[in-house]
Scaffold this active site. Sequence first.
Site, PDB file in Angstrom:
ATOM      1  N   ASP A 402      25.968  28.965  56.224  1.00 11.13           N
ATOM      2  CA  ASP A 402      25.639  29.572  54.949  1.00 11.13           C
ATOM      3  C   ASP A 402      25.414  28.424  53.974  1.00 11.13           C
ATOM      4  O   ASP A 402      26.026  27.365  54.114  1.00 11.13           O
ATOM      5  CB  ASP A 402      26.794  30.455  54.488  1.00 11.13           C
ATOM      6  N   LYS A 403      24.529  28.591  52.980  1.00  7.47           N
ATOM      7  CA  LYS A 403      24.232  27.461  52.084  1.00  7.47           C
ATOM      8  C   LYS A 403      25.260  27.316  50.964  1.00  7.47           C
ATOM      9  O   LYS A 403      25.996  26.335  50.896  1.00  7.47           O
ATOM     10  CB  LYS A 403      22.832  27.606  51.472  1.00  7.47           C
ATOM     11  N   LYS A 582      22.507  38.919  57.691  1.00  8.10           N
ATOM     12  CA  LYS A 582      23.001  37.659  58.252  1.00  8.10           C
ATOM     13  C   LYS A 582      23.468  37.826  59.696  1.00  8.10           C
ATOM     14  O   LYS A 582      23.204  36.977  60.556  1.00  8.10           O
ATOM     15  CB  LYS A 582      24.138  37.104  57.394  1.00  8.10           C
ATOM     16  N   ASP A 600      31.763  31.283  53.886  1.00  5.24           N
ATOM     17  CA  ASP A 600      32.948  31.344  53.037  1.00  5.24           C
ATOM     18  C   ASP A 600      33.060  32.619  52.223  1.00  5.24           C
ATOM     19  O   ASP A 600      34.090  32.862  51.603  1.00  5.24           O
ATOM     20  CB  ASP A 600      32.957  30.158  52.063  1.00  5.24           C
TER      21      ASP A 600
END
Length: 714
Positions: A402-403, A582, A600
Amino acid sequence: RDLPGGHGGRHGRGQQRGQRQDEEWTRRVAAEPHVHHAEHDAQLTPGEHAGHDHGHGAHDKHAGHSPEMFRDRFWVALVLTVPILYFSEQVQLWLGYQAVSFPGVELVNPVLGTVLFLYGGLVFLQGARHEIMARQPGMMTLISLAITVAYVYSMAVTLGLPGMPFFWELATLITIMLLGHWLEMASVEGASKALQHLASLVPNTAHLLTAGGIEEVPVAELRHGDRILVRPGEQLAADGVVVEGRSSVNEAFLTGESRPVAKEEGMEVVAGAVNGEGALTVEVARTGGETTLSQIQRLVEEAQSSRSRFQNFADRAAGWLFYIAVGAGLITFIVWSLVGPDLQQAITRTVTVLVIACPHALGLAIPLVTVNATAMSARNGILVRNRDAFERAREIGMVAFDKTGTLTEGAFGVREIYTAEMTDEEALRITAALETRSEHPLATAVVEEAQARGLTATGSESFEVIAGKGVRGTLHGRTYTVGRPEWVGEQGLEFPLELERGLQEAEARGENVIALMDESRALALIALADRVRQSAKETVRALKDAGVQPVMITGDAEAVARTVAKELGIERYYARVLPQEKAAKVRELKRDAPTAFVGDGINDAPALLEADLGIAIGAGTNVAIESADLVLIENDPLDVLAALRLSRATFRKMVQNLVWATGYNAVALPLAAGVLAWAGFVLSPAVGALLMSVSTVIVAINAMLLRRTNLSPA
């Protein structure tokens, strides 16, 4: 709480707290029994914790046992074994000496052997009873069978049965087995001490701030919203937010970073951290099982009690070995009874087979590796919640990140400054002076950048907020405005060509831009973007070097995703991915290679569960952590590589230990049965016990060598 002399002036509040505490405790036990058990286990003594049943693992046979118990029995057994060996007829014959003689000397070995059998062997007999009652015969049953046969036969010879007693073999067998179990228990207990250490980090009392002053109260009575005083040198009693004071806090227990972390108003602190030089007033945010430390305790316990497929295989192999040993023992006894010179030789060969078959090394092959792997991962800021997934990590060929909050810090930073007829520093100083009073994240980033460059941003005059546009203020008699670039055209101000080119560049990268203007024209543009973590580039490079493909999945726009991916060196990325999509992207990646996902946020939970290996950043949400197989405490993506390295090293050690343990039995059993007796080679029970213990030591040393694995990137 209602008794006189209880909490004095806090009587009413204490009673109310007591009711809330009881209600909260009942709710937590009903909803989250695992938290209760984690807290209970953390209070056990070393011996008690070693015997506490965390599940149905390989060490249930040691329920109620402790290393100290095996140690004491070993030393007593060793003391009794020395005279037994000295007075043994066979040992005298081998070594060519004559033992001292006195009336009743023939009773020395039977008496000492009986004491040793009952005292040293009782623990094995009790273990065998539990295994048989559970219909799961294993190592304890094998040992008990061997020592019982040896003792009964020796006593029968003492009472008149023809043959030679082998009390010395009984003694050496029990002594060596006690030594092996002592070493095993001491090794396994090492991981349990981690829970005791974590529990000791939280103080028992806290300084509660009330209307009447400061009161010392039990930590269990703290509630959300309470304010506590943490004096210099004290440990924090609960997670919370600093509302007053400034200090430095040592969080080494959590992050491994020995350097104290500066804390001031608005910053979070965690229970167990040690306050430095200044007093802090902290508003409690999490207590009891909700604290970061308690969550870590539970994760550590889950890691210790969870079972792996390799451990399951080792346990099944031990069960098979019992039946193989019994069958081999029966065949050995029958064959030697038919072809051997006497019954004693048949019993000796049978006892030797049973001794060699004891799956001690096999039982230790996996637990000792997992204990060392868990300890290593914890020291490196990695908590293992699912051992089975951790073992699968060795096969990972793709890691999807994830970014925001994972590869990036989730906080804006100044990326570039474009100016017209003024320096970057002057533009930043003026902008920061106006943005000082703003609470917008972009404004905060500008002020932080000015402070980092040592620029003095004095406050502006006539400050006003223009809703949806920006802010306006007067500085040194000149009026400036800061806001969206579109505001320049809306006010009919001049937009210099160099600033227009800068705006196009920034927008192409997907960056946020704010403009500094005066009453006639645009003076500067400041481009801001989510800051990439310092270790993210190194993580991507190291993963590529290890043959693992990094992938980025983000809900951000294409321009933002492309810019971050290019900066990090990630070729494969997906932009504008909705939260519910996702998991589908991870499923798609799994078709190409076993995939890990690192995230997160709450929206990452489905993807974490879908991945072959779910890795949560420690600073993430509880939902993400609960959905993950591994948790990175230090919020460092570089730890992903360390986890993969440790997983591969752990797998190698497991395979090596299993091959050695099973291979040892495959070779030793035929020798114990006497297949080479025609060549004059026979294996006694004592030598068999010695070889078994040597095998155990080899397995233990090999497991300890795991600690020498280098987890840092090359």
